[in-house]
Design an enzyme around this catalytic site. Structure first.
Site, PDB file in Angstrom:
ATOM      1  CB  VAL A  13     -14.000  42.873  -8.341  1.00 13.91           C
ATOM      2  CG1 VAL A  13     -13.940  43.901  -7.209  1.00 13.91           C
ATOM      3  CG2 VAL A  13     -15.357  42.917  -9.026  1.00 13.91           C
ATOM      4  CG  ASP A 195      -1.630  43.043  -7.819  1.00 18.07           C
ATOM      5  OD1 ASP A 195      -2.215  43.508  -8.827  1.00 18.07           O
ATOM      6  OD2 ASP A 195      -0.865  43.702  -7.105  1.00 18.07           O
ATOM      7  NE  ARG A 196      -8.763  37.629  -8.805  1.00 19.94           N
ATOM      8  CZ  ARG A 196      -9.485  38.734  -8.995  1.00 19.94           C
ATOM      9  NH1 ARG A 196      -9.145  39.858  -8.368  1.00 19.94           N
ATOM     10  NH2 ARG A 196     -10.526  38.726  -9.780  1.00 19.94           N
ATOM     11  CG  LEU A 197      -0.310  38.347  -4.501  1.00 17.32           C
ATOM     12  CD1 LEU A 197       0.938  39.184  -4.232  1.00 17.32           C
ATOM     13  CD2 LEU A 197       0.077  36.873  -4.633  1.00 17.32           C
TER      14      LEU A 197
END
Length: 217
Positions: A13, A195-197
């Site tokens: 997601v 972006d998983r940041l």
């Protein structure tokens, strides 16, 4: 392999529901937790006070389970349980615990880690008084975490407690039941980002003070 298992590597997601920065953070961890908890309630998240409690026994073997937080303030987070349960044996042995509120629809989680202590008898009695009678009887009837022969034995035990306290206007607090408080040493507020940041801001106790740190995702 099932189709679901084959699809696991591609399940993801994009977290775009919000952001968390230092300027928007409350002054104290419990104030920030209250803000996020209120928003979880307003969002209609089922059982927003549910938290995954992690413990370990004296040999370091970990366990986790979901419990319900029944209060929090500057002292810590409180939940109630049987003092003879597996979790209570762990907490008695190590005096530490961790807990996570998993608010997936808001793409948030709160992680708490710290020492534990039993709450006072007065605090336990106050909460016990608002529990439904059936839950009170269940606390008397269930030998929590112990092996039982079948479901029928539990139901028979409950029936026995119903008879025992049939004439009692109020069911007393069992001597083996009460509350635990997690006294945080660290509380991390996690907000999913693209972006998983992800944003990870942690309140960490430094002697008598608290410091706020940003952690890499």
């Amino acid at each position: 392999m099932s189709e679901a298992n084959v699809a696991l590597p591609s399940m993801r997601v994009s977290y775009e529901a919000g952001a968390l920065d230092e300027s928007s953070l409350a002054a104290h961890w419990y104030e920030q937790l209250q803000l996020w908890f209120d928003e979880a309630v307003e969002a209609g998240i089922p059982e927003p006070n549910a938290m995954v409690l992690a413990t370990a026994d004296a040999e370091g073997v970990p366990s986790s389970r979901t419990v319900l937080c029944k209060g929090f303030d500057e002292r810590g987070l409180v939940f109630f349980t049987n003092y003879t349960s597996a979790k209570s044996h762990d907490l008695t042995a190590t005096r530490v615990a961790a807990a996570t509120f998993p608010w997936f629809p808001l793409q948030r989680q709160v992680n708490v880690r710290g020492t534990v202590e039993k709450v006072s008898a007065a605090e336990t009695a106050e909460y016990w008084g608002v529990r439904p009678r059936g839950s009170q009887l269940g606390a008397w009837a269930s030998p929590q975490s112990r092996v039982v022969s079948n479901r029928q034995s539990l139901e028979a035990s409950l029936l026995g407690m119903e008879r025992r306290f049939a004439d009692a206007e109020k069911v007393p607090v069992p001597p083996h039941w009460g509350g635990w408080r997690i006294r945080p040493e660290a509380v991390e507020f996690w907000q999913g980002r693209p972006d998983r940041l992800h944003d990870r801001l942690r309140f960490r106790r430094d002697r008598e003070n608290w410091v706020v740190e940003r952690l890499a995702p």
